[in-house]
Design a protein around this motif. Sequence first.
Motif, PDB file in Angstrom:
ATOM      1  N   TYR A   1      39.645  17.692  29.587  1.00 60.55           N
ATOM      2  CA  TYR A   1      38.187  17.662  29.380  1.00 60.55           C
ATOM      3  C   TYR A   1      37.464  18.455  30.467  1.00 60.55           C
ATOM      4  CZ  TYR A   1      33.455  15.735  29.508  1.00 60.55           C
ATOM      5  OH  TYR A   1      32.090  15.596  29.556  1.00 60.55           O
ATOM      6  N   THR A   2      37.788  18.183  31.726  1.00 57.89           N
ATOM      7  CA  THR A   2      37.061  18.833  32.822  1.00 57.89           C
ATOM      8  C   THR A   2      37.411  20.323  32.915  1.00 57.89           C
ATOM      9  OG1 THR A   2      38.745  18.019  34.347  1.00 57.89           O
ATOM     10  CG2 THR A   2      36.735  16.769  34.219  1.00 57.89           C
ATOM     11  N   SER A   3      38.700  20.635  32.695  1.00 54.61           N
ATOM     12  CA  SER A   3      39.101  22.047  32.767  1.00 54.61           C
ATOM     13  C   SER A   3      38.397  22.864  31.696  1.00 54.61           C
ATOM     14  CB  SER A   3      40.614  22.177  32.603  1.00 54.61           C
ATOM     15  OG  SER A   3      41.279  21.518  33.646  1.00 54.61           O
ATOM     16  N   LEU A   4      38.364  22.328  30.466  1.00 55.55           N
ATOM     17  CA  LEU A   4      37.702  23.070  29.381  1.00 55.55           C
ATOM     18  C   LEU A   4      36.203  23.180  29.628  1.00 55.55           C
ATOM     19  CD1 LEU A   4      39.742  21.651  26.415  1.00 55.55           C
ATOM     20  CD2 LEU A   4      39.411  24.085  26.887  1.00 55.55           C
ATOM     21  N   LYS A   5      35.618  22.073  30.078  1.00 59.00           N
ATOM     22  CA  LYS A   5      34.171  22.089  30.337  1.00 59.00           C
ATOM     23  C   LYS A   5      33.820  23.125  31.406  1.00 59.00           C
ATOM     24  CE  LYS A   5      30.332  18.905  30.954  1.00 59.00           C
ATOM     25  NZ  LYS A   5      29.913  17.563  31.395  1.00 59.00           N
ATOM     26  N   ASN A   6      34.684  23.216  32.423  1.00 55.27           N
ATOM     27  CA  ASN A   6      34.445  24.186  33.496  1.00 55.27           C
ATOM     28  C   ASN A   6      34.572  25.631  33.016  1.00 55.27           C
ATOM     29  OD1 ASN A   6      33.990  22.144  35.307  1.00 55.27           O
ATOM     30  ND2 ASN A   6      36.079  22.136  36.122  1.00 55.27           N
ATOM     31  N   HIS A   7      35.194  25.798  31.841  1.00 54.83           N
ATOM     32  CA  HIS A   7      35.323  27.151  31.263  1.00 54.83           C
ATOM     33  C   HIS A   7      34.456  27.278  30.010  1.00 54.83           C
ATOM     34  CE1 HIS A   7      38.907  27.093  33.862  1.00 54.83           C
ATOM     35  NE2 HIS A   7      38.838  28.406  33.840  1.00 54.83           N
ATOM     36  N   ASN A   8      33.387  26.500  29.974  1.00 57.93           N
ATOM     37  CA  ASN A   8      32.445  26.524  28.837  1.00 57.93           C
ATOM     38  C   ASN A   8      33.118  26.201  27.502  1.00 57.93           C
ATOM     39  OD1 ASN A   8      30.191  27.303  30.437  1.00 57.93           O
ATOM     40  ND2 ASN A   8      31.052  29.375  30.502  1.00 57.93           N
ATOM     41  N   GLY A   9      34.156  25.392  27.558  1.00 61.74           N
ATOM     42  CA  GLY A   9      34.814  24.945  26.344  1.00 61.74           C
ATOM     43  C   GLY A   9      34.601  23.460  26.126  1.00 61.74           C
ATOM     44  N   ALA A  10      35.386  22.886  25.211  1.00 57.65           N
ATOM     45  CA  ALA A  10      35.236  21.456  24.938  1.00 57.65           C
ATOM     46  C   ALA A  10      36.542  20.878  24.405  1.00 57.65           C
ATOM     47  CB  ALA A  10      34.117  21.221  23.930  1.00 57.65           C
ATOM     48  N   LEU A  11      36.793  19.637  24.822  1.00 55.69           N
ATOM     49  CA  LEU A  11      37.926  18.860  24.310  1.00 55.69           C
ATOM     50  C   LEU A  11      37.353  17.709  23.496  1.00 55.69           C
ATOM     51  CD1 LEU A  11      41.050  18.158  24.451  1.00 55.69           C
ATOM     52  CD2 LEU A  11      40.403  16.579  26.266  1.00 55.69           C
ATOM     53  N   LYS A  12      37.832  17.551  22.268  1.00 53.89           N
ATOM     54  CA  LYS A  12      37.341  16.472  21.412  1.00 53.89           C
ATOM     55  C   LYS A  12      38.527  15.634  20.951  1.00 53.89           C
ATOM     56  CE  LYS A  12      33.338  19.103  20.512  1.00 53.89           C
ATOM     57  NZ  LYS A  12      31.992  18.980  20.021  1.00 53.89           N
ATOM     58  N   LEU A  13      38.278  14.346  20.762  1.00 54.11           N
ATOM     59  CA  LEU A  13      39.332  13.418  20.345  1.00 54.11           C
ATOM     60  C   LEU A  13      39.106  13.005  18.900  1.00 54.11           C
ATOM     61  CD1 LEU A  13      39.452  11.075  23.487  1.00 54.11           C
ATOM     62  CD2 LEU A  13      40.688  13.224  23.093  1.00 54.11           C
ATOM     63  N   ALA A  14      40.187  12.993  18.118  1.00 56.58           N
ATOM     64  CA  ALA A  14      40.085  12.567  16.722  1.00 56.58           C
ATOM     65  C   ALA A  14      41.051  11.424  16.452  1.00 56.58           C
ATOM     66  CB  ALA A  14      40.403  13.744  15.798  1.00 56.58           C
ATOM     67  N   ASN A  15      40.667  10.574  15.500  1.00 56.91           N
ATOM     68  CA  ASN A  15      41.540   9.479  15.055  1.00 56.91           C
ATOM     69  C   ASN A  15      41.980   8.581  16.213  1.00 56.91           C
ATOM     70  OD1 ASN A  15      41.581  10.353  12.297  1.00 56.91           O
ATOM     71  ND2 ASN A  15      43.028  11.954  12.898  1.00 56.91           N
ATOM     72  N   VAL A  16      41.029   8.162  17.023  1.00 55.67           N
ATOM     73  CA  VAL A  16      41.345   7.290  18.162  1.00 55.67           C
ATOM     74  C   VAL A  16      41.735   5.910  17.622  1.00 55.67           C
ATOM     75  CG1 VAL A  16      40.435   6.240  20.264  1.00 55.67           C
ATOM     76  CG2 VAL A  16      39.727   8.552  19.615  1.00 55.67           C
ATOM     77  N   THR A  17      42.918   5.461  17.959  1.00 55.49           N
ATOM     78  CA  THR A  17      43.385   4.161  17.450  1.00 55.49           C
ATOM     79  C   THR A  17      42.659   3.021  18.180  1.00 55.49           C
ATOM     80  OG1 THR A  17      45.133   4.059  19.102  1.00 55.49           O
ATOM     81  CG2 THR A  17      45.681   5.107  16.996  1.00 55.49           C
ATOM     82  N   ASP A  18      42.743   1.820  17.617  1.00 52.15           N
ATOM     83  CA  ASP A  18      42.065   0.671  18.221  1.00 52.15           C
ATOM     84  C   ASP A  18      42.518   0.442  19.660  1.00 52.15           C
ATOM     85  OD1 ASP A  18      40.727   0.276  15.892  1.00 52.15           O
ATOM     86  OD2 ASP A  18      41.940  -1.411  15.204  1.00 52.15           O
ATOM     87  N   LYS A  19      43.816   0.595  19.907  1.00 51.32           N
ATOM     88  CA  LYS A  19      44.346   0.315  21.246  1.00 51.32           C
ATOM     89  C   LYS A  19      43.794   1.319  22.266  1.00 51.32           C
ATOM     90  CE  LYS A  19      46.712  -2.670  21.778  1.00 51.32           C
ATOM     91  NZ  LYS A  19      46.295  -4.040  22.197  1.00 51.32           N
ATOM     92  N   ILE A  20      43.725   2.587  21.863  1.00 50.74           N
ATOM     93  CA  ILE A  20      43.207   3.600  22.794  1.00 50.74           C
ATOM     94  C   ILE A  20      41.688   3.471  22.925  1.00 50.74           C
ATOM     95  CG2 ILE A  20      42.979   6.086  23.201  1.00 50.74           C
ATOM     96  CD1 ILE A  20      45.703   6.398  21.780  1.00 50.74           C
ATOM     97  N   GLN A  21      41.032   3.146  21.822  1.00 50.80           N
ATOM     98  CA  GLN A  21      39.583   2.908  21.879  1.00 50.80           C
ATOM     99  C   GLN A  21      39.271   1.803  22.892  1.00 50.80           C
ATOM    100  OE1 GLN A  21      37.200   4.439  19.850  1.00 50.80           O
ATOM    101  NE2 GLN A  21      35.448   3.238  20.556  1.00 50.80           N
TER     102      GLN A  21
END
Lengths: 140, 113
Positions: B66-86
């Motif tokens: 997340y931080t590396s991409l943000k620092n390079h004007n990019g973005a990390l997104k999460l999909a299908n987060v399971t209940d346990k990880i949520q």
Amino acid sequence: MQKPVINGNRISIPSTQEYLPDVDIFIEGILRGYGINESIIADIAISVSELVNNAIDHGNKKNEEKRVTVTIEKNSEAVSLIVTDEGGGFNPNELADPLAEENLLKEVGRGIFIVRSLMDNVDIAPSENGTKVTFTRALK
Amino acid sequence: MKLSDRIENGIVIMEPKGKIMGGPDATLLHDKLHEYLENEHRQIVIDLSKVEWMNSTGLGILISGYTSLKNHNGALKLANVTDKIQSLLTITKLITVFDTYDSVEDAIASFSN
């Protein structure tokens, strides 16, 4: 360096993350044998992985001559686990608050916090001969 | 943990499978993320649908991406987060950091918004 050693309800590994999956398979196998539901098994497995990682990295400082041992027991109300290392001990009161704004994006420092959140009782007993962490999770 | 990855319309989709607990397997996810970053990929989706659970090591890898991409004007997104990880994201307050989506398609579409 001896590889993982299993003795009844106890597993002991050299201080390397290479053997984390062995610990997980052992612990989850015992918990399934107890008939515990999968959500609680996952919480305990996460906690064990956190404490074994801590014991390897911060306790034994990755000295593979030193071992990390996990013991598991169950009574009618709860599962109890003990994780020990052979390092110099650490002061749990010195851990930074991972929820503090300045720590929120730090890549490390959440392990003990997560264990305390997922388990019911967590006792950390550091000593010169190693740290012993005892924790329990109620079954209901 | 096993890892598969693909590129759709320039967006990287990474699909770890199993448990993210530390050790060589977790390093694989970290290294692959940063390999894409070094190859000028700035939009990455991690599909967590097949992750049984992760610990703080896994969270640390997500934060690193997340931080590396943000620092390079990019973005990390999460999909299908399971209940346990949520649940883990909630207790660690990281739910306030990550953009999460109900599907990979929704995560991909968010890059167009």
